[in-house]
Design an enzyme around this catalytic site. Structure first.
Site, short mmCIF file in Angstrom:
data_model
loop_
_atom_site.label_atom_id
_atom_site.label_comp_id
_atom_site.label_asym_id
_atom_site.label_seq_id
_atom_site.Cartn_x
_atom_site.Cartn_y
_atom_site.Cartn_z
N ASP A 78 0.89 -1.17 0.04
CA ASP A 78 0.13 0.03 -0.21
C ASP A 78 0.94 1.22 -0.15
O ASP A 78 1.94 1.44 0.95
CB ASP A 78 -0.86 -0.25 1.46
CG ASP A 78 -1.96 0.95 1.17
OD1 ASP A 78 -2.96 0.83 0.35
OD2 ASP A 78 -1.77 2.03 1.65
N ILE A 79 0.71 2.16 -0.81
CA ILE A 79 1.34 3.63 -0.97
C ILE A 79 1.09 4.11 0.32
O ILE A 79 -0.11 4.52 0.63
CB ILE A 79 1.08 4.23 -2.27
CG1 ILE A 79 1.33 3.56 -3.38
CG2 ILE A 79 1.82 5.43 -2.19
CD1 ILE A 79 0.91 4.28 -4.71
N ASN B 153 -2.52 12.69 -3.20
CA ASN B 153 -3.75 13.23 -4.16
C ASN B 153 -4.26 14.43 -3.90
O ASN B 153 -4.55 15.27 -4.82
CB ASN B 153 -4.71 12.25 -4.17
CG ASN B 153 -4.67 11.11 -5.48
OD1 ASN B 153 -4.03 11.69 -6.47
ND2 ASN B 153 -5.35 10.08 -5.35
N ASP C 222 -2.23 9.43 -10.41
CA ASP C 222 -2.26 8.35 -11.42
C ASP C 222 -0.69 8.21 -11.95
O ASP C 222 -0.41 6.93 -12.09
CB ASP C 222 -3.07 8.61 -12.58
CG ASP C 222 -4.57 8.77 -12.40
OD1 ASP C 222 -4.92 8.05 -11.20
OD2 ASP C 222 -5.34 9.29 -13.21
N GLU D 138 -4.78 2.37 -4.31
CA GLU D 138 -3.45 2.41 -3.90
C GLU D 138 -2.70 1.25 -3.53
O GLU D 138 -1.43 1.28 -3.10
CB GLU D 138 -2.71 3.56 -3.37
CG GLU D 138 -3.52 3.74 -2.04
CD GLU D 138 -4.76 4.23 -1.64
OE1 GLU D 138 -4.98 4.73 -0.56
OE2 GLU D 138 -5.53 4.21 -2.38
#
Length: 208
Positions: free
Chosen positions: A66-67, A74, A83, A116
């Site tokens: 997971d980011i 964002n 993106d 993500e």
């Protein structure tokens, strides 16, 4: 001659049809943004890998990735740059998987699991080797800085960095297939949240 021409055209038509089928299969299994495998492929491939692992008593590991702080990223930079960040993370995961294949001939399956979150199915390596691969992925992304340019090529944002949290779990061969899949995903997910709680940008393992 006419018959040869008809046969030749027929062969070409069949070849084109087969190529289209392959492309269609790839499209249905591929995430359009990142180029990684998609969730549908993940479900199907994990089912296959768990069946084989239980039958042959071979190793099978799963990474959930997971980011870190992606919502804030964002909100700060906007979805188009978000993106771009997803694509960069995907590319780096793919690079490590390709390197491992080149070095050891083992095929791993990197997946965009949703949003993500990513997953990597790791057959044929033990949990220590899987941890090393997870660390390589984490380090690769941690060390990557990217530049965002405007439409005229000017630098809009410089030296942007991302980190990821990774959870690792190994299949328990005492389980049935259905329970094995469920436990493997749940344990990898739980380990990923352990990594978040530990301060992010790290790899954690959940072993039953």
């Amino acid at each position: 001659d006419k018959i040869k021409l008809i046969k030749s055209k027929f062969k070409n038509t069949i070849a084109m049809f087969q190529t289209d089928l392959i492309k269609l299969g790839q499209m249905s299994n591929t995430d359009h943004l990142t180029g990684l495998y998609n969730r549908r492929f993940f479900d199907e491939q994990l089912d296959i890998e768990v069946s084989q692992s239980l039958k042959e008593k071979t190793w099978l590991n799963l990474l959930m990735v997971d980011i870190d702080d992606f919502k804030q990223f964002n909100d700060k930079y906007g979805h188009p740059i978000g993106d771009q960040a997803l694509s960069i993370v995907s590319k780096n995961i793919q690079i490590i998987c390709d390197d491992e294949f080149s070095n050891n001939g083992i095929v791993f399956f990197p997946v965009r699991h949703g949003g993500e979150e990513f997953a990597v199915i790791l057959p044929s390596v033990d949990i220590n080797e899987a941890f090393k691969i997870a660390e390589k992925i984490r380090e690769k992304i941690n060390g990557y800085s990217f530049v965002v340019r405007n439409t005229k090529g000017g630098i809009k944002h410089n030296n942007l960095r991302l980190t990821i949290s990774i959870g690792l779990a190994m299949l328990n061969h005492r389980h049935t297939k259905t329970i094995g899949i469920k436990a493997l995903i749940e344990n990898a997910d739980a380990a990923m949240y352990d990594a978040k709680r530990a301060g992010k940008n790290c790899v954690k393992i959940r072993v039953e």
